[in-house]
Design a protein around this motif. Structure first.
Motif, PDB file in Angstrom:
ATOM      1  N   ALA A 154     102.409   6.591   8.368  1.00 18.23           N
ATOM      2  CA  ALA A 154     103.057   7.230   7.216  1.00 18.23           C
ATOM      3  C   ALA A 154     103.255   8.717   7.478  1.00 18.23           C
ATOM      4  O   ALA A 154     104.280   9.296   7.073  1.00 18.23           O
ATOM      5  CB  ALA A 154     102.214   7.019   5.964  1.00 18.23           C
ATOM      6  N   ASP A 155     102.300   9.349   8.153  1.00 19.00           N
ATOM      7  CA  ASP A 155     102.428  10.773   8.468  1.00 19.00           C
ATOM      8  C   ASP A 155     103.341  11.014   9.672  1.00 19.00           C
ATOM      9  O   ASP A 155     104.049  12.019   9.735  1.00 19.00           O
ATOM     10  CB  ASP A 155     101.050  11.377   8.755  1.00 19.00           C
ATOM     11  CG  ASP A 155     100.220  11.551   7.498  1.00 19.00           C
ATOM     12  OD1 ASP A 155     100.797  11.533   6.394  1.00 19.00           O
ATOM     13  OD2 ASP A 155      98.990  11.703   7.612  1.00 19.00           O
ATOM     14  N   ALA A 156     103.316  10.083  10.639  1.00 16.84           N
ATOM     15  CA  ALA A 156     104.124  10.260  11.844  1.00 16.84           C
ATOM     16  C   ALA A 156     105.607  10.063  11.573  1.00 16.84           C
ATOM     17  O   ALA A 156     106.450  10.594  12.305  1.00 16.84           O
ATOM     18  CB  ALA A 156     103.660   9.277  12.926  1.00 16.84           C
ATOM     19  N   PHE A 157     105.939   9.301  10.523  1.00 20.61           N
ATOM     20  CA  PHE A 157     107.335   9.045  10.170  1.00 20.61           C
ATOM     21  C   PHE A 157     107.564   9.446   8.707  1.00 20.61           C
ATOM     22  O   PHE A 157     107.809   8.589   7.842  1.00 20.61           O
ATOM     23  CB  PHE A 157     107.678   7.572  10.385  1.00 20.61           C
ATOM     24  CG  PHE A 157     107.610   7.132  11.820  1.00 20.61           C
ATOM     25  CD1 PHE A 157     108.739   7.151  12.630  1.00 20.61           C
ATOM     26  CD2 PHE A 157     106.408   6.716  12.379  1.00 20.61           C
ATOM     27  CE1 PHE A 157     108.683   6.758  13.962  1.00 20.61           C
ATOM     28  CE2 PHE A 157     106.328   6.322  13.709  1.00 20.61           C
ATOM     29  CZ  PHE A 157     107.467   6.345  14.504  1.00 20.61           C
ATOM     30  N   PRO A 158     107.475  10.734   8.410  1.00 19.15           N
ATOM     31  CA  PRO A 158     107.555  11.179   7.013  1.00 19.15           C
ATOM     32  C   PRO A 158     108.878  10.848   6.341  1.00 19.15           C
ATOM     33  O   PRO A 158     108.938  10.734   5.113  1.00 19.15           O
ATOM     34  CB  PRO A 158     107.337  12.691   7.115  1.00 19.15           C
ATOM     35  CG  PRO A 158     107.730  13.039   8.515  1.00 19.15           C
ATOM     36  CD  PRO A 158     107.330  11.868   9.346  1.00 19.15           C
ATOM     37  N   GLU A 159     109.930  10.674   7.144  1.00 19.78           N
ATOM     38  CA  GLU A 159     111.239  10.384   6.560  1.00 19.78           C
ATOM     39  C   GLU A 159     111.255   9.046   5.833  1.00 19.78           C
ATOM     40  O   GLU A 159     112.124   8.804   4.991  1.00 19.78           O
ATOM     41  CB  GLU A 159     112.329  10.407   7.647  1.00 19.78           C
ATOM     42  CG  GLU A 159     112.220   9.326   8.709  1.00 19.78           C
ATOM     43  CD  GLU A 159     111.233   9.639   9.829  1.00 19.78           C
ATOM     44  OE1 GLU A 159     111.173   8.844  10.784  1.00 19.78           O
ATOM     45  OE2 GLU A 159     110.529  10.667   9.747  1.00 19.78           O
ATOM     46  N   ALA A 160     110.302   8.163   6.138  1.00 21.48           N
ATOM     47  CA  ALA A 160     110.239   6.865   5.460  1.00 21.48           C
ATOM     48  C   ALA A 160     109.664   6.981   4.052  1.00 21.48           C
ATOM     49  O   ALA A 160     109.804   6.056   3.249  1.00 21.48           O
ATOM     50  CB  ALA A 160     109.402   5.879   6.275  1.00 21.48           C
ATOM     51  N   GLY A 161     109.013   8.092   3.738  1.00 22.25           N
ATOM     52  CA  GLY A 161     108.487   8.319   2.396  1.00 22.25           C
ATOM     53  C   GLY A 161     107.372   7.368   1.995  1.00 22.25           C
ATOM     54  O   GLY A 161     107.263   6.997   0.828  1.00 22.25           O
ATOM     55  N   LEU A 162     106.509   6.991   2.946  1.00 23.05           N
ATOM     56  CA  LEU A 162     105.455   6.036   2.650  1.00 23.05           C
ATOM     57  C   LEU A 162     104.102   6.688   2.392  1.00 23.05           C
ATOM     58  O   LEU A 162     103.075   6.000   2.359  1.00 23.05           O
ATOM     59  CB  LEU A 162     105.340   5.009   3.777  1.00 23.05           C
ATOM     60  CG  LEU A 162     106.542   4.063   3.886  1.00 23.05           C
ATOM     61  CD1 LEU A 162     106.363   3.098   5.039  1.00 23.05           C
ATOM     62  CD2 LEU A 162     106.740   3.290   2.585  1.00 23.05           C
ATOM     63  N   ALA A 163     104.087   7.996   2.203  1.00 29.08           N
ATOM     64  CA  ALA A 163     102.873   8.698   1.772  1.00 29.08           C
ATOM     65  C   ALA A 163     103.283   9.724   0.729  1.00 29.08           C
ATOM     66  O   ALA A 163     104.310  10.391   0.872  1.00 29.08           O
ATOM     67  CB  ALA A 163     102.192   9.390   2.947  1.00 29.08           C
ATOM     68  N   PRO A 164     102.496   9.866  -0.343  1.00 31.50           N
ATOM     69  CA  PRO A 164     102.815  10.888  -1.338  1.00 31.50           C
ATOM     70  C   PRO A 164     102.674  12.284  -0.733  1.00 31.50           C
ATOM     71  O   PRO A 164     102.068  12.446   0.331  1.00 31.50           O
ATOM     72  CB  PRO A 164     101.746  10.657  -2.423  1.00 31.50           C
ATOM     73  CG  PRO A 164     101.167   9.312  -2.154  1.00 31.50           C
ATOM     74  CD  PRO A 164     101.286   9.097  -0.685  1.00 31.50           C
ATOM     75  N   PRO A 165     103.196  13.301  -1.406  1.00 31.67           N
ATOM     76  CA  PRO A 165     102.957  14.665  -0.946  1.00 31.67           C
ATOM     77  C   PRO A 165     101.455  14.932  -0.872  1.00 31.67           C
ATOM     78  O   PRO A 165     100.671  14.341  -1.636  1.00 31.67           O
ATOM     79  CB  PRO A 165     103.625  15.530  -2.021  1.00 31.67           C
ATOM     80  CG  PRO A 165     104.617  14.625  -2.669  1.00 31.67           C
ATOM     81  CD  PRO A 165     104.036  13.249  -2.611  1.00 31.67           C
ATOM     82  N   PRO A 166     101.006  15.788   0.056  1.00 30.73           N
ATOM     83  CA  PRO A 166      99.560  16.022   0.218  1.00 30.73           C
ATOM     84  C   PRO A 166      98.820  16.326  -1.074  1.00 30.73           C
ATOM     85  O   PRO A 166      97.695  15.858  -1.273  1.00 30.73           O
ATOM     86  CB  PRO A 166      99.515  17.211   1.188  1.00 30.73           C
ATOM     87  CG  PRO A 166     100.749  17.042   2.018  1.00 30.73           C
ATOM     88  CD  PRO A 166     101.797  16.522   1.063  1.00 30.73           C
ATOM     89  N   ALA A 167      99.438  17.072  -1.979  1.00 28.63           N
ATOM     90  CA  ALA A 167      98.745  17.438  -3.220  1.00 28.63           C
ATOM     91  C   ALA A 167      98.602  16.263  -4.186  1.00 28.63           C
ATOM     92  O   ALA A 167      97.862  16.354  -5.164  1.00 28.63           O
ATOM     93  CB  ALA A 167      99.490  18.576  -3.913  1.00 28.63           C
ATOM     94  N   ALA A 168      99.295  15.154  -3.892  1.00 27.90           N
ATOM     95  CA  ALA A 168      99.262  14.002  -4.808  1.00 27.90           C
ATOM     96  C   ALA A 168      98.661  12.768  -4.141  1.00 27.90           C
ATOM     97  O   ALA A 168      99.013  11.633  -4.476  1.00 27.90           O
ATOM     98  CB  ALA A 168     100.679  13.700  -5.299  1.00 27.90           C
TER      99      ALA A 168
END
Length: 283
Positions: A154-168
């Motif tokens: 999820a972090d390596a491919f952020p364009e997929a949007g599979l992790a919320p923003p760090p603050a959330a």
């Protein structure tokens, strides 16, 4: 030395050595550690170069083996598509990572390992010393454990949007790793017929099975996703456990679980993974 040069040297030594060569001797000839040697052999096999290990004799590259260009190409950058190799067995927790990869839309190469000798071979033990799947190699990075792989991807491919923003990411990390730790442990104990006393449950990281079931049911009740308003890697991992748990009877078919899983199981990426398993079983 770059991996390209290491692979070229490895192929050169195998091509010109008169017969099989043992792992320690081959590592010494290449001036690399045995671990690096096994990892490089795993890389060659992943791109289709079948280095043969003759029991009791050593490694050999059969003369009929053709070398695809990818075997000698400079590896792609860490986020490049050609750099991602996925080690799995279709009847394993690798299905979780397979679903995650399909959700990413990333290009990857799947290496299927049979249970037994293939997972315990030194080349794969250099990837995962536990001799288990799943595992991934992304560039020079190796990650094992399904939850860790999902979080990493999820972090390596952020364009997929599979992790919320760090603050959330509070709920995201909470439920992802609750499922990976306490839930898995409690399910395993319950499935084995182990019923800890209240005093024993206090000493276990997973606590009580039914308390966990109630907590997870409450977490997904009336919600399409477990970590906010969008689908994430946490849904891949938690959803897989809930779906499998109900299918195999290790989790009860509670209405909250049924509703949550119904919203996930028909996702196109998950359906592609199910179709793959059906093809494998048909063969």
């Amino acid at each position: 030395m770059s991996r390209t040069n290491r692979l070229q040297d490895l192929i050169r030594v195998l091509r010109h050595h008169p017969g099989p060569i043992g792992g320690p001797e081959l590592a010494a000839a290449l001036d690399v550690s045995l671990r690096h040697l096994y990892q490089d052999i795993a890389v060659l096999r992943a791109v289709g170069v079948e280095v043969v290990n003759e029991p009791g004799r050593g490694y050999v590259l059969p003369p009929e083996v053709r070398l695809p260009p990818a075997a000698l190409a400079e590896p792609a950058p860490a986020d490049g598509p050609a750099a991602l190799v996925f080690y799995t067995n279709p009847l394993s927790r690798g299905g979780i990572v397979h679903w995650m990869l399909e959700e990413l839309g990333a290009t990857y190469r799947m290496v299927t390992l049979e249970y037994g000798a293939a997972m315990k071979a030194p080349e794969y033990l250099a990837i995962n010393p536990l001799g288990k799947v799943p595992a991934i190699r992304h560039g020079e990075t190796v990650v094992t454990e399904a939850a860790a792989i999902c979080a990493y991807l999820a972090d390596a491919f952020p364009e997929a949007g599979l992790a919320p923003p760090p603050a959330a990411r509070g709920d995201y990390y909470r439920w992802l790793f609750l499922a990976a730790g306490p839930l898995e442990s409690a399910i395993a104990l319950n499935d084995l017929g182990v019923a800890p006393t209240p005093e024993q449950a206090m000493r276990l990281g997973c606590g009580d099975y039914w308390t966990l079931v109630d907590t997870l049911a409450e977490a997904v009740a009336g919600r399409p996703y477990i970590a906010g308003d969008a689908f994430s890697a946490a849904d891949v991992y938690v959803g897989s456990h809930i779906g499998w748990g109900m299918q195999f009877g290790t989790l009860p078919r509670r209405p909250e679980f049924e509703a949550y899983w119904a919203g996930l199981r028909e996702r196109p990426a998950h359906r592609r993974c199910e179709a793959h398993i059906e093809q494998v079983l048909a063969r």
